[in-house]
Design an enzyme around this catalytic site. Sequence first.
Site, PDB file in Angstrom:
ATOM      1  N   TYR A  61       0.838  -1.201   0.000  1.00 28.32           N
ATOM      2  CA  TYR A  61       0.000   0.000   0.000  1.00 28.32           C
ATOM      3  C   TYR A  61       0.879   1.261   0.000  1.00 28.32           C
ATOM      4  CZ  TYR A  61      -3.951  -3.094   1.187  1.00 28.32           C
ATOM      5  OH  TYR A  61      -4.899  -4.095   1.187  1.00 28.32           O
ATOM      6  N   GLY A 211     -16.954   2.265  -1.919  1.00 26.54           N
ATOM      7  CA  GLY A 211     -17.718   3.524  -1.819  1.00 26.54           C
ATOM      8  C   GLY A 211     -19.087   3.454  -2.465  1.00 26.54           C
ATOM      9  N   LEU A 213     -21.580   1.473  -2.044  1.00 29.79           N
ATOM     10  CA  LEU A 213     -22.703   1.186  -1.148  1.00 29.79           C
ATOM     11  C   LEU A 213     -23.017   2.350  -0.196  1.00 29.79           C
ATOM     12  CD1 LEU A 213     -21.926  -2.585  -0.452  1.00 29.79           C
ATOM     13  CD2 LEU A 213     -24.005  -1.686  -1.548  1.00 29.79           C
ATOM     14  N   THR A 214     -22.183   3.390  -0.220  1.00 26.84           N
ATOM     15  CA  THR A 214     -22.483   4.555   0.628  1.00 26.84           C
ATOM     16  C   THR A 214     -23.654   5.342   0.050  1.00 26.84           C
ATOM     17  OG1 THR A 214     -21.032   6.095  -0.562  1.00 26.84           O
ATOM     18  CG2 THR A 214     -20.019   4.807   1.210  1.00 26.84           C
ATOM     19  N   GLY A 215     -23.903   5.145  -1.257  1.00 29.15           N
ATOM     20  CA  GLY A 215     -25.006   5.844  -1.912  1.00 29.15           C
ATOM     21  C   GLY A 215     -24.584   7.166  -2.526  1.00 29.15           C
TER      22      GLY A 215
HETATM   23  N1  NAP Z   1      -6.549  -8.160   0.483  1.00 24.67           N
HETATM   24  C1  NAP Z   1      -6.834  -7.453  -0.587  1.00 24.67           C
HETATM   25  O1  NAP Z   1      -6.530  -7.834  -1.720  1.00 24.67           O
HETATM   26  C2  NAP Z   1      -7.566  -6.161  -0.418  1.00 24.67           C
HETATM   27  C3  NAP Z   1      -8.191  -5.540  -1.516  1.00 24.67           C
HETATM   28  C4  NAP Z   1      -8.891  -4.355  -1.295  1.00 24.67           C
HETATM   29  C5  NAP Z   1      -8.945  -3.820  -0.016  1.00 24.67           C
HETATM   30  N2  NAP Z   1      -8.309  -4.426   1.027  1.00 24.67           N
HETATM   31  C6  NAP Z   1      -8.374  -3.898   2.417  1.00 24.67           C
HETATM   32  O2  NAP Z   1      -9.738  -3.639   2.737  1.00 24.67           O
HETATM   33  C7  NAP Z   1      -9.894  -2.265   3.087  1.00 24.67           C
HETATM   34  C8  NAP Z   1     -11.262  -1.786   2.635  1.00 24.67           C
HETATM   35  O3  NAP Z   1     -11.507  -2.017   1.262  1.00 24.67           O
HETATM   36  P1  NAP Z   1     -11.515  -0.830   0.184  1.00 24.67           P
HETATM   37  O4  NAP Z   1     -10.742   0.279   0.725  1.00 24.67           O
HETATM   38  O5  NAP Z   1     -11.121  -1.450  -1.101  1.00 24.67           O
HETATM   39  O6  NAP Z   1     -13.046  -0.457   0.005  1.00 24.67           O
HETATM   40  P2  NAP Z   1     -14.248  -0.007   0.945  1.00 24.67           P
HETATM   41  O7  NAP Z   1     -13.887  -0.134   2.359  1.00 24.67           O
HETATM   42  O8  NAP Z   1     -15.413  -0.743   0.437  1.00 24.67           O
HETATM   43  O9  NAP Z   1     -14.422   1.538   0.525  1.00 24.67           O
HETATM   44  C9  NAP Z   1     -13.563   2.515   1.031  1.00 24.67           C
HETATM   45  C10 NAP Z   1     -13.818   3.851   0.355  1.00 24.67           C
HETATM   46  O10 NAP Z   1     -15.200   4.206   0.442  1.00 24.67           O
HETATM   47  C11 NAP Z   1     -15.328   5.593   0.728  1.00 24.67           C
HETATM   48  N3  NAP Z   1     -15.927   5.677   2.084  1.00 24.67           N
HETATM   49  C12 NAP Z   1     -15.604   4.951   3.190  1.00 24.67           C
HETATM   50  N4  NAP Z   1     -16.412   5.239   4.216  1.00 24.67           N
HETATM   51  C13 NAP Z   1     -17.284   6.164   3.771  1.00 24.67           C
HETATM   52  C14 NAP Z   1     -18.376   6.835   4.351  1.00 24.67           C
HETATM   53  N5  NAP Z   1     -18.757   6.587   5.600  1.00 24.67           N
HETATM   54  N6  NAP Z   1     -19.056   7.728   3.604  1.00 24.67           N
HETATM   55  C15 NAP Z   1     -18.721   7.973   2.326  1.00 24.67           C
HETATM   56  N7  NAP Z   1     -17.694   7.361   1.699  1.00 24.67           N
HETATM   57  C16 NAP Z   1     -16.973   6.444   2.414  1.00 24.67           C
HETATM   58  C17 NAP Z   1     -13.948   6.186   0.676  1.00 24.67           C
HETATM   59  O11 NAP Z   1     -13.587   6.570  -0.661  1.00 24.67           O
HETATM   60  P3  NAP Z   1     -14.076   7.887  -1.394  1.00 24.67           P
HETATM   61  O12 NAP Z   1     -14.333   8.917  -0.329  1.00 24.67           O
HETATM   62  O13 NAP Z   1     -13.003   8.218  -2.342  1.00 24.67           O
HETATM   63  O14 NAP Z   1     -15.327   7.460  -2.124  1.00 24.67           O
HETATM   64  C18 NAP Z   1     -13.081   5.003   1.030  1.00 24.67           C
HETATM   65  O15 NAP Z   1     -11.797   5.141   0.527  1.00 24.67           O
HETATM   66  C19 NAP Z   1      -8.713  -1.565   2.396  1.00 24.67           C
HETATM   67  O16 NAP Z   1      -8.394  -0.316   2.981  1.00 24.67           O
HETATM   68  C20 NAP Z   1      -7.624  -2.596   2.604  1.00 24.67           C
HETATM   69  O17 NAP Z   1      -7.123  -2.524   3.927  1.00 24.67           O
HETATM   70  C21 NAP Z   1      -7.637  -5.596   0.836  1.00 24.67           C
END
Ligand code: NAP
Length: 310
Positions: A61, A211, A213-215
């Site tokens: 990361y 993001g 599913l946040t709508g």
């Molecule tokens: N093992 C793997 O291969 C793998 C792959 C992916 C992720 N991960 C891990 O899983 C974690 C989470 O997954 P992800 O980051 O891919 O996706 P996620 O948690 O589904 O979405 C995160 C994004 O959604 C938005 N967000 C989050 N909370 C919010 C809220 N309350 N209101 C409005 N927007 C919000 C933000 O982006 P914006 O504000 O830009 O919209 C944020 O960066 C990662 O940080 C990482 O640690 C692991």
Amino acid sequence: MAQPSSETRFLHAIEMGLGAWQWGDRVFWQYGHGYGEAEVQQAFLASLNEGIRFVDTAEIYGNGRSERLLGQFLKETDQPVLIATKYLPFPWRFGKGSLLRALKGSLARLGVESVDLYQIHWPSPLVSIDTMMEGLAQCVKSELTRTVGVSNFSQSQMLAAYSALARHNVPLASNQVHYSLLHRAVEKDGTLARCQELGIRLIAHSPLEMGLLTGKYSADSPPPGARSRNYTNLLPKIEPLLKLMTEIGQDHGGKSNSQVALNWVICKGALPIPGAKNAEQVQQNAGGLGWKLTDEEIARLDETSESVLE
Ligand SMILES: NC(=O)c1ccc[n+]([C@@H]2O[C@H](COP(=O)([O-])OP(=O)(O)OC[C@H]3O[C@@H](n4cnc5c(N)ncnc54)[C@H](OP(=O)(O)O)[C@@H]3O)[C@@H](O)[C@H]2O)c1
């Protein structure tokens, strides 16, 4: 149902974590545009305030920046934090010893003597599961990590990892996989059920579908960067699901779509680790805890998500 082993039990007591991919990642998440170090430090502090102390990062990361930022923040708090990080099996990393070397690099960036969970980020076609598990076992025996897990492993790869680790007397703590209302493969293919059967914690990455599913995103207002390309086909279809989530959220005293999305993952028996760029997002996501969707609401969400994903 197998009980988790005493070493891995702590993971089953954690209801929600915090994803730190966003911290320092300029390529996918545009770190430095609209948010930066100050905002992610506030996210970290807000998370501790909310009692969410399990942080998921990876050596890849931000090319180590996420681990370094977390290490910096850890120095400025005396609160206990549980750290999970990951090993990327780059094609030039062959032997089992490369895991121990990589973990030492992560520990140096994090500024800690050991982590709570060390995971293989992806399975590799070049290195056998046996070799990788031997490397992970070595990391546990060296006391540089409390437990070990895998990520993005299919059910059969996970079972192979479970058995290989068992030969070293080490339990497989977790499998971190993509799981959300808009990505339900692990539910359909039996991986989630198998995890529950064997006492392996299923850690749900991207529980907010990055993001969606946040709508706040739609076909007319897509997310920035690579996400808009990845979700071109899905975005025009998600409206009925978002509408139902809002309706159900209202029935729980005005829970937001993000809170409904995270609560759904928890109700399914998985551990969501939503990523956050700032304190507000963390605080909002923390509201996914402390209440439960009813079985009937879960069934309606399942059904609507099915029709969206068809
Ligand atoms: N093992 C793997 O291969 C793998 C792959 C992916 C992720 N991960 C891990 O899983 C974690 C989470 O997954 P992800 O980051 O891919 O996706 P996620 O948690 O589904 O979405 C995160 C994004 O959604 C938005 N967000 C989050 N909370 C919010 C809220 N309350 N209101 C409005 N927007 C919000 C933000 O982006 P914006 O504000 O830009 O919209 C944020 O960066 C990662 O940080 C990482 O640690 C692991």
